[in-house]
Each structure stands twice: as structure tokens, then as C-alpha cells.
Design an enzyme around this catalytic site. Structure first.
Site, PDB file in Angstrom:
ATOM      1  N   GLY A  39      32.334  40.393  34.198  1.00 47.67           N
ATOM      2  CA  GLY A  39      33.419  40.795  33.299  1.00 47.67           C
ATOM      3  C   GLY A  39      34.453  39.714  33.064  1.00 47.67           C
ATOM      4  CB  CYS A  41      37.452  39.631  37.110  1.00 47.50           C
ATOM      5  SG  CYS A  41      37.672  38.959  38.737  1.00 47.50           S
ATOM      6  CE  LYS A  50      44.479  33.149  39.701  1.00 48.39           C
ATOM      7  NZ  LYS A  50      44.607  34.163  38.661  1.00 48.39           N
ATOM      8  N   GLY A 180      54.282  36.272  31.020  1.00 45.03           N
ATOM      9  CA  GLY A 180      53.803  37.147  32.104  1.00 45.03           C
ATOM     10  C   GLY A 180      52.942  36.326  33.061  1.00 45.03           C
ATOM     11  CB  ALA A 315      39.942  41.813  39.654  1.00 43.42           C
ATOM     12  CG  HIS A 439      54.459  27.882  66.681  1.00 42.20           C
ATOM     13  ND1 HIS A 439      55.422  27.950  65.696  1.00 42.20           N
ATOM     14  CD2 HIS A 439      54.575  26.652  67.247  1.00 42.20           C
ATOM     15  CE1 HIS A 439      56.111  26.815  65.690  1.00 42.20           C
ATOM     16  NE2 HIS A 439      55.622  26.009  66.614  1.00 42.20           N
TER      17      HIS A 439
HETATM   18  C1  LIG Z   1      43.390  34.714  32.608  1.00 39.95           C
HETATM   19  C2  LIG Z   1      43.318  35.927  33.471  1.00 39.95           C
HETATM   20  C3  LIG Z   1      43.576  35.821  34.813  1.00 39.95           C
HETATM   21  C4  LIG Z   1      43.486  36.937  35.634  1.00 39.95           C
HETATM   22  N1  LIG Z   1      43.751  36.781  36.960  1.00 39.95           N
HETATM   23  C5  LIG Z   1      43.657  37.838  37.772  1.00 39.95           C
HETATM   24  C6  LIG Z   1      43.860  37.688  39.159  1.00 39.95           C
HETATM   25  O1  LIG Z   1      44.113  36.593  39.647  1.00 39.95           O
HETATM   26  N2  LIG Z   1      43.756  38.784  39.947  1.00 39.95           N
HETATM   27  C7  LIG Z   1      43.467  40.005  39.427  1.00 39.95           C
HETATM   28  O2  LIG Z   1      43.394  40.974  40.199  1.00 39.95           O
HETATM   29  N3  LIG Z   1      43.272  40.186  38.115  1.00 39.95           N
HETATM   30  C8  LIG Z   1      43.351  39.131  37.275  1.00 39.95           C
HETATM   31  N4  LIG Z   1      43.099  39.297  35.941  1.00 39.95           N
HETATM   32  C9  LIG Z   1      42.796  40.653  35.442  1.00 39.95           C
HETATM   33  C10 LIG Z   1      41.329  41.023  35.707  1.00 39.95           C
HETATM   34  O3  LIG Z   1      40.500  40.076  35.115  1.00 39.95           O
HETATM   35  C11 LIG Z   1      41.055  42.405  35.145  1.00 39.95           C
HETATM   36  O4  LIG Z   1      41.991  43.329  35.640  1.00 39.95           O
HETATM   37  C12 LIG Z   1      39.657  42.879  35.535  1.00 39.95           C
HETATM   38  O5  LIG Z   1      38.682  41.998  35.050  1.00 39.95           O
HETATM   39  C13 LIG Z   1      39.398  44.285  35.007  1.00 39.95           C
HETATM   40  O6  LIG Z   1      38.137  44.686  35.408  1.00 39.95           O
HETATM   41  P1  LIG Z   1      37.295  45.755  34.578  1.00 39.95           P
HETATM   42  O7  LIG Z   1      36.023  45.936  35.337  1.00 39.95           O
HETATM   43  O8  LIG Z   1      38.125  46.915  34.262  1.00 39.95           O
HETATM   44  O9  LIG Z   1      36.999  45.066  33.176  1.00 39.95           O
HETATM   45  P2  LIG Z   1      36.388  43.671  32.743  1.00 39.95           P
HETATM   46  O10 LIG Z   1      36.421  42.675  33.834  1.00 39.95           O
HETATM   47  O11 LIG Z   1      37.051  43.322  31.463  1.00 39.95           O
HETATM   48  O12 LIG Z   1      34.858  44.006  32.492  1.00 39.95           O
HETATM   49  C14 LIG Z   1      34.458  44.846  31.469  1.00 39.95           C
HETATM   50  C15 LIG Z   1      33.055  44.477  31.048  1.00 39.95           C
HETATM   51  O13 LIG Z   1      32.585  45.476  30.162  1.00 39.95           O
HETATM   52  C16 LIG Z   1      31.817  44.869  29.150  1.00 39.95           C
HETATM   53  N5  LIG Z   1      31.782  45.786  27.997  1.00 39.95           N
HETATM   54  C17 LIG Z   1      32.830  46.159  27.198  1.00 39.95           C
HETATM   55  N6  LIG Z   1      32.414  47.086  26.311  1.00 39.95           N
HETATM   56  C18 LIG Z   1      31.087  47.296  26.542  1.00 39.95           C
HETATM   57  C19 LIG Z   1      30.088  48.117  25.981  1.00 39.95           C
HETATM   58  N7  LIG Z   1      30.365  48.958  24.989  1.00 39.95           N
HETATM   59  N8  LIG Z   1      28.827  48.048  26.471  1.00 39.95           N
HETATM   60  C20 LIG Z   1      28.525  47.224  27.502  1.00 39.95           C
HETATM   61  N9  LIG Z   1      29.427  46.425  28.083  1.00 39.95           N
HETATM   62  C21 LIG Z   1      30.692  46.463  27.616  1.00 39.95           C
HETATM   63  C22 LIG Z   1      32.520  43.563  28.879  1.00 39.95           C
HETATM   64  O14 LIG Z   1      31.628  42.619  28.302  1.00 39.95           O
HETATM   65  C23 LIG Z   1      32.962  43.171  30.283  1.00 39.95           C
HETATM   66  O15 LIG Z   1      32.012  42.339  30.908  1.00 39.95           O
HETATM   67  C24 LIG Z   1      43.155  38.199  35.090  1.00 39.95           C
HETATM   68  C25 LIG Z   1      42.888  38.320  33.720  1.00 39.95           C
HETATM   69  C26 LIG Z   1      42.953  37.204  32.923  1.00 39.95           C
HETATM   70  C27 LIG Z   1      42.647  37.340  31.466  1.00 39.95           C
END
Ligand SMILES: Cc1cc2nc3c(=O)[nH]c(=O)nc-3n(C[C@H](O)[C@H](O)[C@H](O)COP(=O)(O)OP(=O)(O)OC[C@H]3O[C@@H](n4cnc5c(N)ncnc54)[C@H](O)[C@@H]3O)c2cc1C
Length: 459
Positions: A39, A41, A50, A180, A315, A439
Site C-alpha cells: 500500500g 505505507c 524514512k 503537517g 500505518a 546508563h
Molecule cells: C509520505 C507519507 C509518509 C507516511 N509516513 C508514515 C509513518 O511514518 N508512519 C505511519 O504510521 N504512517 C505514515 N503514513 C501514513 C500511512 O502510509 C497510511 O496511514 C497507511 O498506509 C494506511 O494504510 P491502509 O492499509 O489503510 O491503506 P494504504 O496503505 O493506502 O493501502 C491501500 C491499498 O488499497 C489498494 N486499493 C485501493 N482501492 C482498491 C480497489 N478498489 N481494489 C483493490 N485495491 C485497492 C491501493 O492500491 C493500496 O495498495 C505516511 C503516508 C505518507 C503519504
């Protein structure tokens, strides 16, 4: 047709973690992913950012080496090298997920998932449609960059976090719209690499959702590094002239200015991916899917987790929600506990918080005590040459129960895990003060702040 126990749409940290746990629990699981496993992340978020922040830290430490008698000549870097190193990290992690899914016999479908009804999901891949049948569905489709409505923006070339980590040449200058977490982390990266960076933020401070003192400390650090930070500023229009992005910005007082830069990064937030749900009658909170305490949507066999339901877009929260849903599918009636979620900012001056912030406590009218210990007094911080920072603990004034913590300084994004342990075990500052810490270590600041809090300050 095979009937799955659960079909998960989205292979990010919400979806694939749920898939792994579901399969370990003996459920027949299908996982549908339209793009790449891991995804946002893994592919455009936590991991690429990172990896780049580590590059920035290495460069900054080489520079600071002079003070310590370390002289390194001819430091240079290649953006292409950074991109390919980052890609190797991503590939390794993706392969790891792939082999775990295979080992647990999860059926992975590469394509777009579309929910037909509470028992059927269609997978669309290369114009071919396959219908899968299931008892439960988990929507874990995540989010994508939110693009604000700004005059002219659609006519200029800009970056989002979907493209910025593949930039092959370093821009001389970059404007980042959004102060942010994502905005400040990337400002730190590009400034360390040598770009002239400007952050434009509408609210009155960067990382506005975090502790005010932490926000000020980071503002100072980024400002001292040469980053131009414009708070209380709104971008009203964008245009392109001779390859430069020209942003008209307006102060809340009405004053206008023009900011020009070679590259523009939009980092103002994220919007949920709802393409999988257009055929069903789901309830929403604004654009986000509405769920109850058990992460169930208004259709009882359909659950939703991660960025697509809003709240903390993190994440580890998505993964925790994925695990919670599996418990609920197994009939174990588990609620999500959002009270002790660690929140981290991985800039070179790191910030990490957990539990309630001072603002939360104030607004609830809680009788609380704040105790602050400065990192300056910590031996390990001195040896690292990273003595800027502090730890603050917010406690119940009577019994010393820990309501929340905020940390600023080196490696606090690792240290906050101790805060998670204290708080999830419902610890008080009395117990925190008793723990023997190694320490010299940064961990000693927990012992120090706890002793201060109970009137027995050591150093
Ligand atoms: C630059 C950046 C830095 C970040 N740093 C951090 C961090 O350091 N620590 C942290 O905790 N969070 C961080 N985040 C946030 C984190 O990436 C998200 O909170 C996390 O990825 C959410 O997970 P998720 O599984 O909900 O969705 P996602 O990781 O967005 O995964 C969703 C997946 O669903 C797939 N998808 C969507 N629609 C469909 C469909 N209809 N059919 C099939 N597949 C589909 C997408 O292709 C994607 O792969 C960061 C985000 C960004 C943009």
C-alpha cells in the site's frame, strides 16, 4: 465457486496484516490489490520517506562531524542512487509480504476490487471480471493525496507523495504546500540535500495537531536550517513561468506575496479511496466510510479499516484495526482502543507523542500536572551531540496516572514505545520512576521525568 470466509480489498498495512492474521486463525482468505502489495505505507509513504530521512541525517551528521574533529572531504550524493537504494528497500519488503501471504495460503488477486453486494466481490483485471463469493468483506482501500482547489493548479506540473520519491534530479528550490507531518518531513529531506525549501501552512503553526512547544522547537530547528516557513498563509493561485512555479500566497491579514520555485509539492492531506464501494449503500462520515466501535459498516458483514475510515491516518493504526476486525469475524467482539496511539514525526529533530495532549486535557477540564525534563541533562544526548529536546509527561494530579507524553529529540520515535508500554499497562509515574534504565542511555529521561514528577528529581 469457492466461498471465502473473508475477502480483503487493499493490500496496505490494514489489509495485508488482517489477511495474515485471518489465515493464521484458519480462515479462508482472499486479498485483492490493484497496485502493489504494502500500500501507501510501503510504496509511497512511511518506508520511502524514512529511507530518505536517513539519507538527510547522514548528510547532516557528516556536516556536524567537523565539530567532533571528523573531516570528510568531497561529500556528494546522487539522486538516482538514492532512488535506486530506496527501491531496493521497497522490493525487499514487498517480497517479504508476498512470501508471508504465500506461506499462509492466502489467495492474492491482482486487480481492482468492486463490491457487488454483501456476499460478492468482483475482481477486474485487464478487462476480465471474476466474481468471488464470501461471508465477510474488509474494505482496506486506503487513501490518496488530496489536491486542494487552487486557481491554476491543474495547469502546472506539481508533485505529490506519489511521485516525489522518484525525482531523479535535485531541484534548486521547492515549495511545499502543507506544514503537517508529511510536509515537514519532506522539507527536512530536501533542505538537507541542498534545495531551498519554503513551507506554506494555513494554520498559525506547523504540525498544528501536536504539542505547541514541540511545534515551536521543530519550527526553530527547520528555520535555523534555512527553511522558509510561512504560517497563516493561504495559496490563492498558481501559475508557471519559464519552468518556475509561481504561487500567490495571501496572509490572513490580506497581504499578498509571490513565492517562486523550481518544484512544487502538494502535501495538504489525504482523501479516501472509495472506488470499491460505489455499488453498495454504505454510510459515510463525509468522504470516509462510517464504522461502529467494532469497525463494522452499516452492512453487518462488511468491515472497514485504515485510512479509508479516517481518524488517525497511520500505518500502525490501520494494522491494529485489521487485527481487531479479524477478532470480530471470529466472534470475539473486540473494540479498537484509540487512547494510546503513538504519533511520530521523523524529522531530524524527532517528535513523538502518545495518549492525551495538553490541549485535550485542558479542553476536557481535567485536573492534570505537566512535568518536563530537558534532554540537555542527559549524558547520552551530550555524547550524541543532540541535546536539543525534552520529555513532557502529563499526569493525573492525585495518583500520578500517565495521561500522555510528548517527546522531542533524537530517536524519540523509538523511545515512545516505552511510553506505549507504561500506558498500556496503566502505569503511574511512581512505577516509571522505579524502573532501572541503562546508563548512558536516552531511556534515562523516563526515570528522570518520573522522579521530577513525584518531587524526587535526580539530576
Ligand atoms: C509520505 C507519507 C509518509 C507516511 N509516513 C508514515 C509513518 O511514518 N508512519 C505511519 O504510521 N504512517 C505514515 N503514513 C501514513 C500511512 O502510509 C497510511 O496511514 C497507511 O498506509 C494506511 O494504510 P491502509 O492499509 O489503510 O491503506 P494504504 O496503505 O493506502 O493501502 C491501500 C491499498 O488499497 C489498494 N486499493 C485501493 N482501492 C482498491 C480497489 N478498489 N481494489 C483493490 N485495491 C485497492 C491501493 O492500491 C493500496 O495498495 C505516511 C503516508 C505518507 C503519504
Amino acid at each position: 465457486m469457492t466461498t471465502f470466509d473473508v475477502i480483503i480489498i487493499g493490500g496496505g498495512p490494514g489489509g495485508y496484516v488482517a489477511a495474515l492474521r485471518g489465515a493464521s486463525e484458519g480462515l479462508r482468505v482472499a486479498l485483492i490489490e490493484a497496485e502493489q502489495l504494502g500500500g501507501t505505507c510501503l510504496n509511497q509513504g512511511c518506508i520511502p520517506s524514512k529511507t530518505y530521512l536517513k539519507n538527510a541525517e547522514i548528510l547532516e551528521e557528516i556536516e556536524q562531524g567537523k565539530q567532533r574533529g571528523i573531516l570528510v572531504k568531497d561529500v556528494d550524493f546522487s539522486m538516482e542512487g538514492m532512488v535506486s537504494y530506496k527501491n531496493s528497500v521497497l522490493n525487499n519488503l514487498r517480497m517479504g509480504i508476498q512470501s508471508l501471504l504465500k506461506a499462509r495460503k492466502i489467495e492474492v488477486f491482482n486487480g481492482l476490487g468492486l463490491i457487488k453486494n454483501s456476499q460478492e466481490v468482483e475482481v477486474i483485471s485487464n478487462n476480465e471480471k471474476t466474481t468471488l463469493s464470501t461471508k465477510n468483506i474488509i474494505i482496506a482501500t486506503g487513501s490518496r493525496p488530496l489536491i486542494p482547489k487552487v486557481d491554476g493548479l491543474e495547469n502546472v506540473q506539481y508533485h505529490t507523495t506519489d511521485t516525489i520519491f522518484d525525482l531523479k534530479t535535485l531541484p534548486k528550490s521547492m515549495t511545499i504546500v502543507g506544514g503537517g507531518v508529511i510536509g515537514v518531513e519532506l522539507a527536512d529531506v530536501f533542505s538537507s540535500l541542498g534545495s531551498k525549501v519554503t513551507i506554506i501552512e494555513y494554520s498559525n503553526r506547523i504540525i498544528a495537531m501536536e504539542d505547541e512547544e514541540a511545534s515551536k522547537a521543530l519550527h526553530k530547528k527547520l528555520h535555523d536550517k534555512g527553511i522558509n516557513i510561512l504560517t497563516n498563509h493561504l495559496v490563492t493561485s498558481v501559475s508557471e513561468e519559464n519552468g518556475c512555479k509561481m504561487l500567490v500566497v495571501e496572509k490572513k491579514s490580506g497581504e499578498k506575496d509571490v513565492i517562486s520555485s523550481e518544484e512544487l509539492l502538494i502535501a495538504v492531506g489525504r482523501t479516501p479511496n472509495n472506488s470499491a464501494t460505489k455499488h453498495i449503500d454504505l454510510a459515510y462520515n463525509g468522504a470516509f466510510i462510517k464504522v461502529n466501535d467494532y469497525l463494522q459498516t452499516n452492512i453487518s458483514s462488511i468491515y472497514a479499516v485504515g485510512d479509508v475510515i479516517g481518524g488517525y491516518q497511520l500505518a500502525h493504526v490501520a494494522s491494529a484495526e485489521g487485527l481487531t476486525v479479524i477478532e470480530n469475524i471470529l466472534g470475539n467482539q473486540k473494540k479498537m482502543d484509540y487512547s494510546i496511539v503513538p504519533r511520530c514525526i521523523y524529522t531530524n529533530l524527532q517528535i513523538a507523542s502518545i495518549g492525551q495532549s495538553e490541549n485535550d486535557l485542558k479542553s476536557k477540564g481535567v485536573d492534570y500536572t505537566v512535568t518536563k525534563y530537558n534532554l540537555f541533562g542527559n549524558g547520552k544526548a551530550q555524547t550524541l551531540g543532540k541535546k536539543d529536546g525534552f520529555v513532557k509527561v502529563f499526569t493525573d494530579s492525585k495518583y500520578g496516572e500517565i495521561y500522555g507524553m510528548c517527546m522531542v529529540g533524537p530517536y524519540v520515535t523509538e523511545l515512545i514505545g516505552q511510553g506505549s508500554a507504561y500506558m498500556s499497562l496503566e502505569g503511574t509515574v511512581y512505577e516509571m520512576a522505579e524502573m532501572i534504565q541503562p546508563h548512558p542511555s536516552l531511556s534515562e529521561i523516563f526515570m528522570e521525568v518520573a522522579n521530577l514528577s513525584i518531587g524526587k528529581g535526580v539530576h
